[in-house]
Design an enzyme around this catalytic site. Structure first.
Site, PDB file in Angstrom:
ATOM      1  CD  GLU A  76      -5.173   1.434  -3.086  1.00  0.00           C
ATOM      2  OE1 GLU A  76      -6.651   1.529  -2.902  1.00  0.00           O
ATOM      3  OE2 GLU A  76      -4.418   1.501  -2.122  1.00  0.00           O
TER       4      GLU A  76
ATOM      5  CG  HIS B  85      -2.017   1.049   1.068  1.00  0.00           C
ATOM      6  ND1 HIS B  85      -1.831   2.369   1.415  1.00  0.00           N
ATOM      7  CD2 HIS B  85      -3.212   0.873   0.611  1.00  0.00           C
ATOM      8  CE1 HIS B  85      -3.017   3.141   1.227  1.00  0.00           C
ATOM      9  NE2 HIS B  85      -3.846   2.168   0.801  1.00  0.00           N
TER      10      HIS B  85
HETATM   11  P1  PGA Z   1      -9.309   6.395   0.179  1.00  0.00           P
HETATM   12  O1  PGA Z   1      -8.091   5.331   0.426  1.00  0.00           O
HETATM   13  O2  PGA Z   1     -10.531   5.389  -0.471  1.00  0.00           O
HETATM   14  O3  PGA Z   1      -9.560   6.904   1.444  1.00  0.00           O
HETATM   15  O4  PGA Z   1      -8.813   7.139  -1.042  1.00  0.00           O
HETATM   16  C1  PGA Z   1      -8.077   4.029  -0.444  1.00  0.00           C
HETATM   17  C2  PGA Z   1      -6.814   3.156   0.116  1.00  0.00           C
HETATM   18  O5  PGA Z   1      -5.997   3.615   0.782  1.00  0.00           O
HETATM   19  O6  PGA Z   1      -6.763   2.145  -0.421  1.00  0.00           O
END
Ligand code: PGA
Length: 252
Positions: A166, A94
């Site tokens: 992401e 992440h």
């Molecule tokens: P968010 O986070 O939905 O607050 O943008 C997504 C994530 O960290 O996986």
């Protein structure tokens, strides 16, 4: 149709009372034909969550794992321990762990290996930062992150994994990637992995994460190249998270 994966990433939020209330509410949302619910509470609450989840349809996700299985690693948690308490999935790489804990491609690969060896399923996060996005390097950055894993291990390690696209600039910023961009990147990931092995890609799910909310969820979740969502902020209040689940349930 395969059910979409909806993951609530609670990050560093909550306490015992909150987790109890959260899961109690979630237990009522298990019968959807459209999605499967995954929950990633702070690791400390995984055991307790497992005790009060009353249905196999809610899957437990760990927000982290150590690359080692046992030994002198103060403060760490192993895959076997996670497995022991019924955890099924682990978020790896992440962007917040890359930023605050300096995790790099090498650590990420070791964690993927430890996850697989523990019979858990990795949720591998990839994505570009804002400069790379502006320079139109998104595809190449995602490719390089996947390529590192393949080159330094084997394509087979990606079998039965989840890749979470992401974009770093979309996480926690309120600015989601638009559906054309998501579509383009997910298709590219499929194309890239298929070019190396046509079978493995059938065993990989590709999900999106970054500023999902009640306004953008419909458009993104209905895209055929999006197998699910990793949701941070909009999942923290159970009221907001169930609102998203209701929106998906009402999709035609
Ligand atoms: P968010 O986070 O939905 O607050 O943008 C997504 C994530 O960290 O996986």
């Amino acid at each position: 149709m395969n059910k979409k994966i909806i993951i609530a990433n609670l990050k560093l939020n909550g306490n015992l009372k909150y987790i109890k209330k959260y899961i109690k509410k979630l237990n009522k949302y298990i019968n959807s034909k459209i999605y499967k619910i995954f929950i990633a509470p702070p690791i400390l609450y995984l055991y307790f969550s497992n005790l009060i989840i009353n249905n196999k349809n809610i899957k437990l996700v760990s927000q982290n794992i150590d690359k080692n299985f046992s030994g002198s690693y103060t403060g760490e948690i192993s895959g076997k321990m996670l497995k022991d308490i019924n955890t099924k999935y682990v978020i790896i790489g992440h962007s917040e762990r890359k930023k605050y804990h300096k995790e790099n491609n090498k650590t990420i690969l070791k964690k993927i290996i430890a996850t697989k060896k523990s019979n858990l399923i990795p949720i591998i996060c990839i994505g570009e930062n804002i400069e790379e996005y502006n320079k139109k390097k998104s595809k190449n950055i995602c490719k390089k992150q996947i390529q590192y894993i393949i080159k330094n291990n084997n394509i087979k390690i990606l079998k039965n994994t989840i890749i979470a696209y992401e974009p770093i600039w979309a996480i926690g910023t309120g600015k989601n990637a638009d559906i054309n961009h998501i579509n383009k990147i997910h298709k590219y990931i499929i194309k890239y992995i298929s070019s190396i092995n046509k079978n493995i890609i059938k065993k990989i799910k590709i999900i999106y994460g970054g500023s999902i909310n009640d306004k953008n969820i419909c458009n993104i979740i209905t895209n055929k190249y999006v197998d699910g969502l990793l949701i941070g902020k909009s999942s923290w209040k159970i009221k907001n998270f169930t609102k998203l689940l209701n929106i998906i349930n009402n999709l035609k």
